[in-house]
Design a protein around this motif. Sequence first.
Motif, PDB file in Angstrom:
ATOM      1  N   ILE A 223       0.970  -1.007   0.050  1.00 57.04           N
ATOM      2  CA  ILE A 223       0.248   0.038  -0.038  1.00 57.04           C
ATOM      3  C   ILE A 223       0.856   1.240   0.015  1.00 57.04           C
ATOM      4  O   ILE A 223       0.823   2.036  -0.564  1.00 57.04           O
ATOM      5  CB  ILE A 223      -0.930   0.017   1.213  1.00 57.04           C
ATOM      6  N   THR A 227       0.997   4.233  -2.789  1.00 55.22           N
ATOM      7  CA  THR A 227       0.655   5.307  -2.263  1.00 55.22           C
ATOM      8  C   THR A 227       1.482   6.731  -2.878  1.00 55.22           C
ATOM      9  O   THR A 227       0.970   7.453  -3.417  1.00 55.22           O
ATOM     10  CB  THR A 227       0.488   5.628  -0.968  1.00 55.22           C
ATOM     11  N   TYR A 228       2.846   6.332  -2.905  1.00 55.11           N
ATOM     12  CA  TYR A 228       3.959   7.310  -3.370  1.00 55.11           C
ATOM     13  C   TYR A 228       3.419   8.050  -4.828  1.00 55.11           C
ATOM     14  O   TYR A 228       3.113   9.250  -4.996  1.00 55.11           O
ATOM     15  CB  TYR A 228       5.316   7.030  -2.992  1.00 55.11           C
ATOM     16  N   PHE A 231      -0.295   9.380  -4.931  1.00 55.20           N
ATOM     17  CA  PHE A 231      -0.402  10.669  -4.407  1.00 55.20           C
ATOM     18  C   PHE A 231       0.388  11.747  -5.086  1.00 55.20           C
ATOM     19  O   PHE A 231       0.084  12.795  -5.343  1.00 55.20           O
ATOM     20  CB  PHE A 231      -0.034  10.520  -2.794  1.00 55.20           C
ATOM     21  N   LEU A 247       5.184  11.964   2.208  1.00 54.30           N
ATOM     22  CA  LEU A 247       4.585  11.071   3.062  1.00 54.30           C
ATOM     23  C   LEU A 247       5.473  10.507   4.184  1.00 54.30           C
ATOM     24  O   LEU A 247       5.023  10.372   5.417  1.00 54.30           O
ATOM     25  CB  LEU A 247       3.892  10.075   2.315  1.00 54.30           C
ATOM     26  N   ILE A 269      -4.505  11.853   2.302  1.00 48.48           N
ATOM     27  CA  ILE A 269      -4.567  11.082   1.031  1.00 48.48           C
ATOM     28  C   ILE A 269      -5.997  11.212   0.372  1.00 48.48           C
ATOM     29  O   ILE A 269      -6.124  11.487  -0.928  1.00 48.48           O
ATOM     30  CB  ILE A 269      -4.462   9.444   1.166  1.00 48.48           C
TER      31      ILE A 269
ATOM     32  N   MET B 101      -7.412   5.027  -4.020  1.00 43.91           N
ATOM     33  CA  MET B 101      -6.343   5.707  -3.086  1.00 43.91           C
ATOM     34  C   MET B 101      -7.261   6.234  -2.007  1.00 43.91           C
ATOM     35  O   MET B 101      -7.055   6.202  -0.796  1.00 43.91           O
ATOM     36  CB  MET B 101      -5.901   6.923  -3.788  1.00 43.91           C
ATOM     37  N   ILE B 104      -8.261   3.532   0.125  1.00 43.07           N
ATOM     38  CA  ILE B 104      -6.830   3.225   1.015  1.00 43.07           C
ATOM     39  C   ILE B 104      -6.580   4.129   2.257  1.00 43.07           C
ATOM     40  O   ILE B 104      -6.475   3.753   3.339  1.00 43.07           O
ATOM     41  CB  ILE B 104      -5.648   3.142   0.054  1.00 43.07           C
ATOM     42  N   GLY B 105      -6.940   5.329   2.108  1.00 40.04           N
ATOM     43  CA  GLY B 105      -7.001   6.303   3.142  1.00 40.04           C
ATOM     44  C   GLY B 105      -8.133   6.099   4.133  1.00 40.04           C
ATOM     45  O   GLY B 105      -7.670   6.242   5.289  1.00 40.04           O
TER      46      GLY B 105
END
Lengths: 305, 293
Positions: A223, A227-228, A231, A247, A269, B101, B104-105
């Motif tokens: 995850i 995310t990097y 985001f 992050l 996020i 996303m 996920i948050g």
Amino acid sequence: MEYYVAIGSIIGIHAMLGLSVYLVAISGQMSFGQQGFFALGAYLAGLSTALWGLHLLPALVLGVVVAAAVGLLVGFPALRVRGLYLAIATFGFGEIVRLAFLNVRYTRRIGDRVVGPNASEGFRHVRYIYDRGITPLEYLGIILLALVVVVILFYFLERSKLGAKLRAVEEDEVAASMIGINVTRVKVFGFTVAAGVAGLAGGLFIHYSSYIDHDMVALPLAIASVTYPIFGGLGSFVGPLLGAVALVGLTESLRTLHGAREFIYGALIILTMLFRPRGIVDEALVLRVKGWLPLRAARRPAPAP
Amino acid sequence: MSTVLLDGTEQLINGLMYGCFYALIGGGFTLLFGVLRRFNLAYGSTIMAGAYAGLIPVYLFNAPVLVLFVTTIVVSVLVGLLVEFCCFRFLRKGHELAPLMTTIGMLIVIDETIVYLTDAVGLKYPAPFGDESLALGPFLIRPDYLAILVVSVVSFSAIFYLLYRTRFGRAMRAVAERPDAAQILGVSVRHVNVLTFVLTSALAGIIGFFAAVSVGSARPEMAAWLTGKGLVVMVLGGLGSFPGAIVGGLALGVLEFEAVWFLGSSYRDILAFAILFLVLIVRPGGLLGTRTA
């Protein structure tokens, strides 16, 4: 000081993971399995220095090569599927690697320590950088050097014909194949290089932390690595770098807030996605920034007389 | 009967009963995916939130299990509506990765809130069905598995009735097929989305209750475990196919129980993921899926 060195090392390693996911993402695919390549790279590089007595550089290279080779092997069948199916297939691959390492035992007694992958105990005592007297600051230098090498690779990849092909495949696979792009080959190529980059991150990580176990390469790492880039933005390789810095930095700077920390992380996020669904550094921003650069302006064709 | 056959059959029965539980999880994921064409990674956390919340009246007032069960469902529905509001309602259209996303948050927010409130310690769950195994001929059967079987059959029947015999079900299927066309014909897509969240979150409450009962405690690891199983079942059956989720769930249950019995527990999860990987490559549409990947 040590604290900042540690954060810097983690950011460097996670930025590589982010870049690895990014490279898969710019051909329109999503991988939740880069932690599997990370684990492969870590175990191979760790074995090389701790048990086989190799120097750090060949150990890292071995980790990268093995991770990339497995990426190639997995990529060929896996990239037949796409979208969510691929996300889940790659996650399945990551779990297979993790569970395999949960069962692998290959240890040797060195002095009074048991060294090597030891099933659920994990792989402990990779003491290369301590034994060679490399300080954490110097090792941070090694990590950042590796990151710079990867970033330079990405910089040229994005500007190359191959980078354009990857983007074309993301935009429209059918159209891309119509103009003669071998879609499968391009996707598998991206996946293989991405696997190698994740393997490099793993090799650097195990020497940084001196151990790794199966819990460290489970879903949370998947995850985080996804995310990097999402985001940070998928418009340019700056996105995943920014994502990792922002992050990881955020998580660390909120450490005193205990419970609220992860809460803010999650909420941030969600908010970012609501306002910038393609991340902070999206394609529109990249185009705008390129427009500001004088370099670009100079290359514009002169107006017709 | 030889012992191998006998053991194999007993594990088959257990696997089928536990498979019903997997089918419930997969069914929840599938219904959401079918209607929204989006992926809700916070579903496992919704389930967990319900399971934890159900314990509140038990710990405060020593309430009976029925109150626990109802609380579980009510809180799951509330959390589900929160997920819909925060992660889906205001999202711009046309971005595949953004809802992934945001959920996920949301997953991080819900999980960490629970970990913070409970100090990450597992909380003991009541055992309403006792722990005495029932004898069915030569086979021993766990009572909570039997309860899972009964509740799943009831839930699946209710969902099938809802999907194929009511106006709402028809609207849901219409939105799943072609959202824009459904909208033109006067179906409120937003309305259907919200009601789908209510339906799947109520299912999440049931799942949460049985997930906690079958291991005897509510634990923070639940969410990741449930999400993993849900994804595997959903893909095995074919994305968005509700009957597929039932078949996938039963198949996974049987497979895991036989694997544990004959190969040992360390192979259980490896086998599940290996099968998943193979199915995806050989039959990308899943066992009952018609859509190609």
